[in-house]
Design an enzyme around this catalytic site. Structure first.
Site, PDB file in Angstrom:
ATOM      1  N   ARG A  37       0.867  -1.178   0.000  1.00 53.29           N
ATOM      2  CA  ARG A  37       0.000   0.000   0.000  1.00 53.29           C
ATOM      3  C   ARG A  37       0.900   1.223   0.000  1.00 53.29           C
ATOM      4  NH1 ARG A  37      -5.222  -0.898   3.193  1.00 53.29           N
ATOM      5  NH2 ARG A  37      -4.955   1.270   3.731  1.00 53.29           N
ATOM      6  N   ALA A  40       4.370   1.072   1.881  1.00 57.29           N
ATOM      7  CA  ALA A  40       5.247   0.038   1.340  1.00 57.29           C
ATOM      8  C   ALA A  40       5.814   0.447  -0.025  1.00 57.29           C
ATOM      9  CB  ALA A  40       4.499  -1.287   1.235  1.00 57.29           C
ATOM     10  N   HIS A  41       5.005   1.156  -0.804  1.00 55.65           N
ATOM     11  CA  HIS A  41       5.523   1.678  -2.086  1.00 55.65           C
ATOM     12  C   HIS A  41       6.724   2.584  -1.833  1.00 55.65           C
ATOM     13  CE1 HIS A  41       1.972   0.155  -4.133  1.00 55.65           C
ATOM     14  NE2 HIS A  41       2.479   0.551  -5.289  1.00 55.65           N
ATOM     15  N   LYS A  42       6.533   3.462  -0.864  1.00 52.92           N
ATOM     16  CA  LYS A  42       7.593   4.407  -0.503  1.00 52.92           C
ATOM     17  C   LYS A  42       8.844   3.650  -0.059  1.00 52.92           C
ATOM     18  CE  LYS A  42       7.826   8.109   2.762  1.00 52.92           C
ATOM     19  NZ  LYS A  42       7.094   8.692   3.899  1.00 52.92           N
ATOM     20  N   GLU A  95       3.189   4.779  -8.806  1.00 56.08           N
ATOM     21  CA  GLU A  95       3.081   3.458  -9.444  1.00 56.08           C
ATOM     22  C   GLU A  95       3.915   3.324 -10.725  1.00 56.08           C
ATOM     23  OE1 GLU A  95       2.679   0.606  -8.133  1.00 56.08           O
ATOM     24  OE2 GLU A  95       0.535   0.740  -7.747  1.00 56.08           O
TER      25      GLU A  95
END
Lengths: 208, 304
Positions: A37, A40-42, A95
């Site tokens: 989410r 976690a992307h960061k 993304e």
């Protein structure tokens, strides 16, 4: 949409398999899905930025926008209780870079994604597919086991990176394909057009 | 035997599990009817997945959706009820913590200033509780686990009175269109009119407790519900935005007397996975779940 085509994909997924897919197709996935989410992307992008290796190679795998409900069994393994998708649009700003740098081939979430992601998917051969939002129990029933979890302490249960082994995970509907089609953008443009007429009709009921 | 605080906590715990894992009867029936009558094939796959999800949640006592929402309570407490309001609140909080710890609820209470999840679904003002004193000796608790995604269309419109109904009709359609697939349609839409911003937002949310298909007792209010429902379902957003006939399962309208100078309009939606229930508890510890849910009986799921 006409009657949908159905595909059963196994990870790792190749560019050739991705190129066959079109918006409206239905997918079932067997293999490895990795959750991420916002945080976690960061975290994943920061790790790559620093030139460090990720704890798992994401090439050919499936990224899942999901914050699951999990619980620990007495033997220490994890049980996934509910694991439906979260709103993908929150990840729109990162993304495209995520797809480019990690090599994921399918992104699963809900609600669709924007033009930057669609552009990256065309360039790097990936698709976006929707799992029925809210259907968390159904999703969990297709997850065979938790292979691993990363950054659990730091990010907490919903935000951590969970590695799921899944079987026939679906139905997923492709809404962005690698040809540049974005189903929701086209669909919502039609809805907005219809809305003008709907409002006119409604207001005419008020006048008498 | 009289009701103890421990016994009350146990009743709440089981009630929480019923509401989180058992879809209410009216929602189940509305989705089933939508599935049976929908013609758009992709929309139909979504409705089928929703029905399967409800069955899995019931059979395996899993939450229907992984977003187990924010707990909202509307508590009607009789003046003669033997347990005091603060003890009722504490008993509910203890039950909520237990259900969270046991993995039936996702911890969803995040401190916005310190970016920290409390881990147990409780926190500053959470659970969000309305207490309403009543005559008598009974306790009635209405519980809703309100999903985060379906807060997306929430809208407040401070209209002028002359343009009130026009802004209401336009505002509802605009809110639904703007959010598109985000609130997990088919949704239930709560709409309210009143004097001030807080009044209408509260009433719009509470209106979501009313069962699908039940019309407001006032004929003018009922007409508003019907006209809005029909209009929303002409938009063709459909289940998760895949088109078809069912963007909303129902519209629930409520109103309070307004101020001569104001016409506040509140709009709030709830996702298809609307989780709500009501329970009545007597001083002797007997209780009755007033709402019917999809629940397990042996190895089957039945509405009870």
């Amino acid at each position: 949409m006409a009657e949908a085509r159905v595909f059963h994909l196994k990870t790792p997924i190749s560019d050739e398999e991705i190129e066959k897919l079109r918006v409206g197709d239905i997918l079932y996935i067997t293999g490895i899905m990795v959750t991420a989410r916002d945080e976690a992307h960061k975290k994943i992008l920061e790790t790559l930025e620093k030139g460090e290796k990720l704890p798992i190679d994401l090439h050919g795998l499936v990224l899942y926008h999901c914050g699951p409900v999990v619980r620990k069994r007495p033997d220490g393994t994890w049980e996934v209780v509910a694991a439906g998708p979260t709103t993908s649009m929150r990840m729109e700003s990162v993304e495209a870079e995520f797809i480019e740098k990690t090599g994921v081939k399918v992104v699963v979430g809900k609600g669709g994604m924007g033009p930057r992601t669609a552009e990256a998917m065309k360039k790097h051969k990936a698709v976006y597919a929707v799992f029925t939002g809210g259907a968390g129990a159904l999703a969990a029933s297709r997850i065979k086991r938790v292979i691993d979890v990363y950054w659990l302490e730091e990010l907490g249960i919903p935000e951590a990176v969970w590695v799921f082994e899944v079987e026939e995970f679906g139905p997923l509907v492709v809404t962005i394909d690698a040809q540049g089609n974005n189903f929701y953008e086209e669909q919502m443009a039609k809805v907005r057009e219809r809305a003008e007429k709907v409002k006119e009709e409604l207001l005419s009921k008020l006048e008498h | 035997m009289s009701l103890s605080r421990e016994k009350l906590e146990e009743i709440f715990y089981n009630f929480i599990l019923t509401v989180a894992t058992g879809i209410p009867e009216d929602v189940y029936n509305a989705i089933r009817k939508a599935y049976e009558t929908e013609e758009n094939p992709v929309a139909k796959t979504q409705l089928k997945a929703i029905l399967e999800d409800m069955e899995v949640a019931c059979k395996e006592t899993r939450p229907i959706c992984q977003d187990t929402g924010t707990p909202y309570l509307w508590i009607e407490i009789g003046e003669e009820f033997p347990i005091k309001p603060l003890d009722v609140e504490e008993a509910f909080i203890a039950a909520l913590r237990r259900a969270t710890k046991e993995g039936y609820l996702r911890p969803n209470a995040v401190d916005p200033l310190y970016a920290k999840n409390s881990g147990d679904n409780t926190g500053r003002f959470i659970p969000w509780i309305h207490f309403e004193p009543k005559r008598g000796n009974e306790l009635k608790v209405n519980l809703m686990f309100k999903g985060g995604g379906s807060e997306a269309p929430s809208t407040l419109i401070m209209s002028t009175p002359l343009k009130g109904f026009e802004n209401l009709y336009k505002g509802v359609i605009d809110a639904i269109v703007r959010a598109g697939p985000l609130p997990c349609p088919p949704v239930i839409v709560g709409v309210a009119i009143g004097a001030g911003a807080d009044i209408v937002m509260s009433l719009a949310k509470k209106a979501l407790l009313r069962p699908i298909g039940e019309r407001h007792p006032d004929p003018k209010a009922a007409k508003i519900e019907e006209e809005l429902l029909e209009a929303i379902n002409k938009l063709g957003i459909g289940p998760h935005g895949f088109g078809g006939k069912y963007t909303a399962l129902d519209v629930k309208f409520e109103y309070a007397h307004r101020h001569p100078a104001t016409f506040a309009i509140g709009i709030i939606t709830s996702c298809w996975a609307t989780r709500r229930g009501s329970i009545k508890i007597s001083p002797d510890g007997s209780f009755q779940v007033l709402t019917r849910h999809l629940r397990r009986e042996g190895d089957k799921c039945v509405i009870k």
